[in-house]
Motif scaffolding. Structure first.
Motif, short mmCIF file in Angstrom:
data_model
loop_
_atom_site.label_atom_id
_atom_site.label_comp_id
_atom_site.label_asym_id
_atom_site.label_seq_id
_atom_site.Cartn_x
_atom_site.Cartn_y
_atom_site.Cartn_z
N PRO A 99 38.61 1.55 -15.99
CA PRO A 99 38.22 0.10 -16.14
C PRO A 99 39.34 -0.92 -16.49
O PRO A 99 40.44 -0.38 -17.27
CB PRO A 99 36.93 0.02 -17.06
CG PRO A 99 36.48 1.47 -17.07
CD PRO A 99 37.74 2.31 -16.71
N LEU A 100 39.27 -2.25 -16.11
CA LEU A 100 40.25 -3.06 -16.44
C LEU A 100 40.23 -3.53 -17.91
O LEU A 100 39.21 -3.32 -18.74
CB LEU A 100 39.75 -4.36 -15.80
CG LEU A 100 40.55 -5.64 -16.05
CD1 LEU A 100 41.95 -5.64 -15.31
CD2 LEU A 100 40.01 -6.79 -15.57
N MET A 101 41.57 -3.45 -18.51
CA MET A 101 41.60 -3.92 -19.75
C MET A 101 42.06 -5.10 -19.91
O MET A 101 43.28 -5.71 -19.71
CB MET A 101 42.74 -2.84 -20.44
CG MET A 101 42.36 -1.46 -20.75
SD MET A 101 43.73 -0.44 -21.01
CE MET A 101 44.65 -0.26 -19.67
N ALA A 102 41.19 -6.14 -20.37
CA ALA A 102 41.19 -7.60 -20.43
C ALA A 102 41.17 -8.12 -21.96
O ALA A 102 40.65 -7.42 -22.65
CB ALA A 102 40.06 -8.10 -19.68
N GLU A 103 41.68 -9.21 -22.04
CA GLU A 103 41.90 -9.67 -23.29
C GLU A 103 40.63 -10.37 -23.99
O GLU A 103 40.41 -10.31 -25.12
CB GLU A 103 43.03 -10.80 -23.58
CG GLU A 103 44.48 -10.18 -23.44
CD GLU A 103 45.42 -11.16 -23.69
OE1 GLU A 103 45.18 -12.40 -23.87
OE2 GLU A 103 46.76 -10.89 -23.35
N ASN A 104 39.88 -11.15 -22.77
CA ASN A 104 38.55 -11.41 -23.43
C ASN A 104 37.67 -11.29 -22.14
O ASN A 104 38.00 -11.06 -20.95
CB ASN A 104 38.82 -12.78 -23.89
CG ASN A 104 39.70 -13.64 -23.06
OD1 ASN A 104 39.41 -13.73 -21.78
ND2 ASN A 104 40.86 -14.25 -23.50
N ASP A 105 36.51 -12.15 -22.32
CA ASP A 105 35.44 -11.89 -21.18
C ASP A 105 35.92 -12.90 -20.04
O ASP A 105 35.79 -12.67 -18.94
CB ASP A 105 34.27 -12.60 -21.72
CG ASP A 105 33.47 -11.55 -22.68
OD1 ASP A 105 33.93 -10.26 -22.59
OD2 ASP A 105 32.54 -11.99 -23.51
N GLU A 106 36.73 -13.91 -20.27
CA GLU A 106 37.24 -14.84 -19.04
C GLU A 106 38.08 -14.27 -18.36
O GLU A 106 37.91 -14.24 -17.13
CB GLU A 106 37.67 -16.21 -19.82
CG GLU A 106 38.13 -17.20 -18.93
CD GLU A 106 38.87 -18.31 -19.45
OE1 GLU A 106 39.39 -19.28 -18.68
OE2 GLU A 106 38.87 -18.45 -20.79
N ALA A 107 39.08 -13.40 -19.18
CA ALA A 107 39.95 -12.66 -18.21
C ALA A 107 39.41 -11.68 -17.43
O ALA A 107 39.89 -11.36 -16.32
CB ALA A 107 41.22 -12.40 -19.29
N ALA A 108 38.42 -10.90 -17.92
CA ALA A 108 37.75 -10.15 -17.38
C ALA A 108 37.09 -10.45 -15.98
O ALA A 108 37.10 -9.87 -15.06
CB ALA A 108 36.73 -9.23 -18.11
N ALA A 109 36.34 -11.60 -16.28
CA ALA A 109 35.86 -12.47 -15.15
C ALA A 109 36.60 -12.80 -14.04
O ALA A 109 36.47 -12.57 -12.89
CB ALA A 109 34.77 -13.59 -15.77
N LEU A 110 38.01 -12.92 -14.14
CA LEU A 110 38.91 -13.50 -13.45
C LEU A 110 39.68 -12.34 -12.87
O LEU A 110 40.85 -12.34 -12.17
CB LEU A 110 39.80 -14.27 -14.03
CG LEU A 110 39.54 -15.82 -14.29
CD1 LEU A 110 40.26 -16.56 -15.04
CD2 LEU A 110 39.01 -16.45 -13.11
N GLU A 111 39.34 -11.06 -13.41
CA GLU A 111 40.13 -9.65 -12.97
C GLU A 111 41.51 -10.01 -13.49
O GLU A 111 42.39 -9.66 -12.61
CB GLU A 111 39.88 -9.53 -11.75
CG GLU A 111 38.49 -9.00 -11.35
CD GLU A 111 38.43 -8.14 -9.86
OE1 GLU A 111 39.13 -8.72 -9.15
OE2 GLU A 111 37.48 -7.52 -9.80
N GLN A 112 41.99 -10.31 -14.90
CA GLN A 112 43.21 -10.19 -15.20
C GLN A 112 43.42 -9.42 -16.39
O GLN A 112 42.44 -9.51 -17.24
CB GLN A 112 43.37 -11.83 -15.72
CG GLN A 112 43.48 -12.78 -14.74
CD GLN A 112 43.64 -14.34 -14.98
OE1 GLN A 112 43.78 -14.59 -16.33
NE2 GLN A 112 44.03 -15.25 -14.13
N GLY A 113 44.54 -8.64 -16.27
CA GLY A 113 44.43 -7.77 -17.58
C GLY A 113 45.46 -6.40 -16.94
O GLY A 113 46.05 -6.61 -16.10
#
Length: 608
Positions: free
Chosen positions: A279-293
Motif C-alpha cells: 500500500p501507498l505510504m502517504a503523509e496524511n489522508d489528503e495525500a492518500a486521496a490524491l495518491e501522493q506518497g
C-alpha cells in the motif's frame, strides 16, 4: 549388442508420462468428471453440504464445499468409497443447455445460493451437466460420456484445506477437498512416487535441516531470513554472476527500496500492477486521496531508467548495460506464498540494457548467451524457451501495435538464429513488452520459469528517453530487461530441490570438512582448514570430538562435498584421507594436492 545387453534394455522400466491437465484433453474430461463424481458423493453422504466451484488444476481437481462440520481424513475415505459406487453405476454424463431463467429456477428449488452467484458471472450459453438423474451442476465441461469411463483405481482423494469464497477473506470460509485422477493406475502410482520424492526434496525442509534460511511469524510470512550458511550460498551465486557480467561490459548500480508513486505512474506499474504492490505510504489522508506518497518498489526498471536519463547519452555511449541485485516487494496473498518460490520480498539479478535499434539483435543474442552459460555452470540442462507474447484480445498491455510487432520480431529472430527449441505463450508477456522465458523442468518433471529476457519499446517512450544519433538527431533507445536467475530466492529454492540439497562443489556453503579421528589430531585439522580458507576454499574442522563414524554420518547428513579424515598417518605424511560425495573414497592425498585439485574443480565448476 550382446544378448545380456538386449535383456537389460528390455527390462528397463518405461518412463511414465504425467502431463498437466492443460496438456491433455482426455485428462480434462477425466478430472472434470471426477470432480463432479466427488461432489455428488459428498452431497450423498453429507446432505447439508453446499457445492461452490470444482475446477481441474495442473495434476488433479478440487471442489469447495460449505458444510457446518469440518471434514476429516476418515470422511475422505468414505467419500472415495462412495465415488467408486457412483463410477460402477456407469451413470451417463448428460449436457443440457438452459436459459438463464431456467437455471435460476432450478438452483432456487435445491436451495444452492452459491450457484446463484456463479450463474451471475456466466455468459451464454448456460450449460448444466447431469450425472444420470441423480445430480447436476453448472459447468462448461468437457466431460466423459459415462462415469464408468473413469478408472476407480486411478483416482485418489488427497487432502483437505480451507478456502474463502471467491478468495475473499471477508466472505464465507469453505472446505476444499483436493483429488487427483489419471487414465491408468500406473500413472497414479508414478504421481504418488513423485509426490513422495518431492517431500524428500522439499526445499523448506532441507533449508531448515541444512541451516540455510528461516521464516518467523514475528517478521511475517513470505519474508525469509538468511542464516550465515544461506548467506554464503546467496553470495556465491551473486559473486558468480557479477563476475560474468563485468566480463561482458555490465556496470553495477544500486537503487533505493522505495520511491514516489509518480515514478510508477509514469512507468504504468501503478495503473496495471497496483493490486500486487504494497500500500501507498502517504503523509496524511489528503495525500492518500490524491495518491501522493511513496511505495515499495515492485520493479527495478524505472530506477535504472532514471540513471540513464540523468544525462543526455550519445550513440557512442550505447549499449549501456546497468546491473543490480535489487530487492523488490510484491504483496502476494498469504495463501499463494510457498517457501522461497513465492515470497513477498525477493532479490532480482536485474539488468537493463539501453541500445540503439541497430544494436538490438546482437545485444539480445549476447544476453541469451549469458543465460545459457549460467545454466551450464549450475548444471541445469532440461529447459526450453517460451516466446511470451501478448494476447491481442487483452487490454492489459500498453504501447502501440507497431512497438509490439517490432519487439516480438526481435525475439523470434533471436531464437531462430540460435536454432533453439521454443514454443509460444500467448498472453504471457509483461504488460510493457514481450519476453523470452526459459522454462526449466526439474528432476520431478515439474516446470519452473528461470531466466528471462525482454524487449521493450514502451518504457523508453513513456519516459521520453533519447540519445544523440550519429547524424546529430535525437532518437529513442530500445530497452532490454534481463534476469538470468530471475528471483534469487526462487532460484535457490529450485536448486535445493533439484540437487536434493547436495549442491555442486562450487556452490556448497561448506565445501570441505576435516574430520580428526581424535582430539589429538584436531590442531592439524584446524591448520589444514585454515590453509584452505586462506586460499578461497570454504572449509571447516569438526570440533565435536565424536567418534569417526558419527563425524562421517554428520558430514553426509550435512551434504558436505569433500570430507578429509585425519589420523596419525595423515599428520606424519602431511596428507588427508579423502572421501567425496561424488566419487566416494579417494585415499590419502597430500594436503597441497588436495587444495590444488579443489581450487581447480571450483574454478571450473566441476566435482572433486
Amino acid at each position: 549388442m550382446s544378448a545380456s545387453e538386449v535383456k537389460d534394455l528390455t527390462e528397463q522400466p518405461q518412463k511414465i508420462n504425467l502431463p498437466r491437465t492443460s496438456e491433455s484433453e482426455q485428462l480434462q474430461k477425466i478430472r472434470h468428471t471426477a470432480s463432479h463424481v466427488m461432489a455428488m458423493a459428498v452431497q450423498k453422504l453429507f446432505p447439508k453440504a453446499q457445492v461452490t466451484i470444482g475446477p481441474w488444476i495442473d495434476y488433479g481437481f478440487y471442489y469447495d464445499f460449505d458444510h457446518p462440520e469440518p471434514f476429516t481424513e476418515k470422511d475422505l475415505k468414505a467419500i472415495q468409497k462412495e465415488m467408486i459406487k457412483i463410477i460402477n453405476r456407469k451413470l451417463p454424463v448428460i449436457r443440457e443447455e438452459v436459459t438463464r431463467e431456467e437455471a435460476e429456477k432450478r438452483i432456487k428449488e435445491i436451495n444452492e445460493p452459491y450457484k446463484l452467484e456463479i450463474l451471475e458471472g456466466l455468459s451464454e450459453p448456460i450449460t448444466i451437466y447431469h450425472l444420470g438423474e441423480q445430480w447436476w451442476d453448472l459447468c462448461a465441461g468437457p466431460h466423459l460420456e459415462n462415469t464408468g469411463n473413469l478408472h476407480p483405481k486411478a483416482i485418489e482423494l488427497e487432502s483437505l484445506a480451507g478456502a474463502y469464497w471467491r478468495g475473499d477473506e471477508t466472505k464465507a470460509q469453505l472446505q476444499r477437498i483436493y483429488g487427483t485422477a489419471w487414465e491408468t493406475p500406473e500413472q497414479l502410482a508414478e504421481y504418488k512416487r513423485r509426490k513422495e520424492e518431492a517431500l524428500r526434496r522439499d526445499h523448506r525442509r532441507l533449508g531448515k535441516e541444512l541451516g540455510l534460511f528461516i521464516f518467523t511469524d514475528l517478521v511475517g510470512p513470505g519474508l525469509p531470513l538468511w542464516t550465515p550458511k544461506g548467506t554464503v550460498l546467496r553470495s556465491t551465486l551473486e559473486d558468480f554472476l557479477k563476475q560474468e557480467q563485468l566480463k561482458r561490459g555490465y556496470q553495477p548500480v544500486v537503487t533505493p527500496h522505495i520511491a514516489r508513486v509518480d515514478l510508477f505512474k509514469t512507468s504504468g506499474h501503478w495503473q496495471k500492477y497496483k493490486e500486487d504492490m504494497f500500500p501507498l505510504m502517504a503523509e496524511n489522508d489528503e495525500a492518500a486521496a490524491l495518491e501522493q506518497g511513496f511505495v515499495m518498489k515492485p520493479m527495478n526498471c524505472p530506477f535504472h531508467i532514471q540513471i540513464y536519463k540523468n544525462e543526455l547519452r550519445s550513440y557512442r555511449n550505447l549499449p549501456m548495460r546497468l546491473a543490480e541485485f535489487g530487492t523488490v516487494y510484491r504483496y502476494e496473498q498469504s495463501g499463494e506464498l510457498g517457501g522461497l518460490t513465492r515470497v513477498r520480498g525477493f532479490t532480482v539479478d536485474d539488468s537493463h540494457l539501453f541500445v540503439t535499434p541497430e544494436q538490438l539483435d546482437e545485444e539480445f543474442l549476447n544476453v541469451v548467451d549469458l543465460i545459457l552459460s549460467v545454466f551450464k555452470s549450475l548444471q541445469l540442462t532440461n529447459f526450453k524457451a517460451r516466446l511470451s507474447f501478448r494476447d491481442p484480445n487483452s487490454d492489459k498491455y500498453i504501447g502501440s501495435d507497431e512497438a509490439w510487432e517490432k519487439s516480438q520480431g526481435a525475439i523470434r529472430r533471436a531464437v531462430e538464429k540460435l536454432g533453439m527449441e521454443h514454443f509460444e505463450g500467448i498472453g504471457e508477456a509483461a504488460f510493457y513488452g514481450p519476453k523470452l522465458d526459459f522454462i526449466f523442468r526439474d528432476a520431478l518433471e515439474r516446470e519452473w520459469q528461470l531466466g528471462t529476457v525482454q524487449v521493450d519499446y514502451n518504457l523508453p517512450e513513456r519516459f521520453d528517453l533519447e540519445y544523440v544519433a550519429e547524424d546529430g538527431t535525437r532518437k529513442r533507445p530500445v530497452m532490454i530487461h534481463r534476469a538470468p536467475f530471475g528471483s534469487l530466492e526462487r532460484l535457490i529454492g529450485i536448486l535445493i530441490e533439484e540437487y536434493a540439497g547436495d549442491f555442486p562443489l562450487w556452490v556448497a556453503p561448506v565445501q570441505a570438512r576435516l574430520l580428526p579421528v581424535s582430539n589429538d589430531f584436531l590442531p592439524f585439522a584446524q591448520e589444514v582448514a585454515q590453509k584452505m580458507q586462506l586460499l578461497g576454499i570454504r572449509a571447516e574442522a569438526d570440533v565435536s570430538n565424536e567418534r569417526l563414524g558419527k563425524l562421517i554420518r554428520n558430514a553426509e547428513k550435512d551434504k558436505i562435498p569433500v570430507m578429509g579424515v585425519i589420523g596419525g598417518k595423515e599428520v606424519e605424511t602431511n596428507s588427508v584421507s579423502i572421501r567425496t560425495r561424488a566419487s566416494g573414497e579417494l585415499g590419502s592425498i597430500p594436503v597441497d594436492e588436495v587444495i590444488a585439485r579443489m581450487k581447480d574443480a571450483i574454478a571450473n565448476y566441476n566435482t572433486f
